[in-house]
Write a protein that holds these residues in place. Sequence first.
Motif, mmCIF file in Angstrom:
data_model
loop_
_atom_site.group_PDB
_atom_site.id
_atom_site.type_symbol
_atom_site.label_atom_id
_atom_site.label_comp_id
_atom_site.label_asym_id
_atom_site.label_seq_id
_atom_site.Cartn_x
_atom_site.Cartn_y
_atom_site.Cartn_z
ATOM 1 N N GLU A 32 0.855 -1.192 0.000
ATOM 2 C CA GLU A 32 0.000 0.000 0.000
ATOM 3 C C GLU A 32 0.886 1.234 0.000
ATOM 4 N N SER A 33 0.750 2.036 -1.027
ATOM 5 C CA SER A 33 1.489 3.292 -1.100
ATOM 6 C C SER A 33 0.531 4.408 -0.745
ATOM 7 N N GLY A 34 0.903 5.236 0.194
ATOM 8 C CA GLY A 34 0.028 6.305 0.628
ATOM 9 C C GLY A 34 -0.289 7.326 -0.434
ATOM 10 N N ASN A 35 0.599 7.523 -1.424
ATOM 11 C CA ASN A 35 0.406 8.524 -2.462
ATOM 12 C C ASN A 35 -0.013 9.846 -1.852
ATOM 13 N N SER A 36 0.727 10.290 -0.865
ATOM 14 C CA SER A 36 0.412 11.522 -0.175
ATOM 15 C C SER A 36 0.161 12.641 -1.173
ATOM 16 N N GLY A 37 -1.018 13.187 -1.138
ATOM 17 C CA GLY A 37 -1.362 14.295 -2.016
ATOM 18 C C GLY A 37 -1.983 13.884 -3.332
ATOM 19 N N ALA A 38 -2.030 12.591 -3.656
ATOM 20 C CA ALA A 38 -2.661 12.159 -4.903
ATOM 21 C C ALA A 38 -4.162 12.389 -4.787
ATOM 22 N N GLU A 39 -4.719 13.030 -5.812
ATOM 23 C CA GLU A 39 -6.143 13.348 -5.752
ATOM 24 C C GLU A 39 -6.776 13.448 -7.125
ATOM 25 N N VAL A 40 -8.090 13.421 -7.117
ATOM 26 C CA VAL A 40 -8.900 13.659 -8.305
ATOM 27 C C VAL A 40 -9.001 15.165 -8.487
ATOM 28 N N VAL A 41 -8.732 15.655 -9.704
ATOM 29 C CA VAL A 41 -8.874 17.094 -9.954
ATOM 30 C C VAL A 41 -10.097 17.420 -10.807
ATOM 31 N N ALA A 42 -10.601 16.421 -11.562
ATOM 32 C CA ALA A 42 -11.790 16.652 -12.382
ATOM 33 C C ALA A 42 -12.393 15.308 -12.769
ATOM 34 N N VAL A 43 -13.694 15.314 -13.025
ATOM 35 C CA VAL A 43 -14.392 14.126 -13.510
ATOM 36 C C VAL A 43 -15.259 14.533 -14.696
ATOM 37 N N ALA A 44 -15.532 13.556 -15.575
ATOM 38 C CA ALA A 44 -16.309 13.849 -16.776
ATOM 39 C C ALA A 44 -16.978 12.571 -17.267
ATOM 40 N N ALA A 45 -18.052 12.741 -18.031
ATOM 41 C CA ALA A 45 -18.762 11.619 -18.625
ATOM 42 C C ALA A 45 -19.508 12.108 -19.858
#
Length: 187
Positions: A4-17
């Motif tokens: 498990e990598s914490g990926n500190s700060g990894a986030e979703v910036v936008a979503v689309a469909a």
Amino acid sequence: MADESGNSGAEVVAVAASIDHRFSKQAAPGITIIAGLGVQGDAHAGERVQHRSRVAANPDQPNLRQLHLIHAELFDWLETHGFAIGPGMLGENIATRGIALLDLPLGTLLHIGDDVVLEVTGLRNPCAQIEAFRPGLLSHLARKQPDGAIERLAGIMCVAIAGGTVQPGDAIVTGLPEKPHMKLGPV
């Protein structure tokens, strides 16, 4: 899941469909992921392949392209090369920041927000539609390397393992598969 990598700060910036088979997708405040299908109301959702050329070849193939993710850092890099590209414009469902999507091994699990889990199935294989969208763009997203290999930069494809809602600001935690890790190939 071995690591498990914490990926500190990894986030979703936008979503689309997009309910229609269009190149670009419409930005949204949130999308609903349905396990085993993909994004609710998106043209590429389904157990079986939905991409038009793949349906024509064999409509019974499993859909390994239920969701398309792109790292927003790609948009920044493309801007330095004269291309103003933003979220949804390349047809992705989720734009991320702070995670090296292209370096993830096959089978990586992406835990997004409180409930969603996606499994990485491969690289998006950039096609001629990208060139039609913005002349010159394809050569930046599918680059020939000195050894003749093609470097694909247009994001990754995933399947939905667990559903829920995804919205900008949701954290992303990476669960790596058991070793040995397999490098991503085009799907």
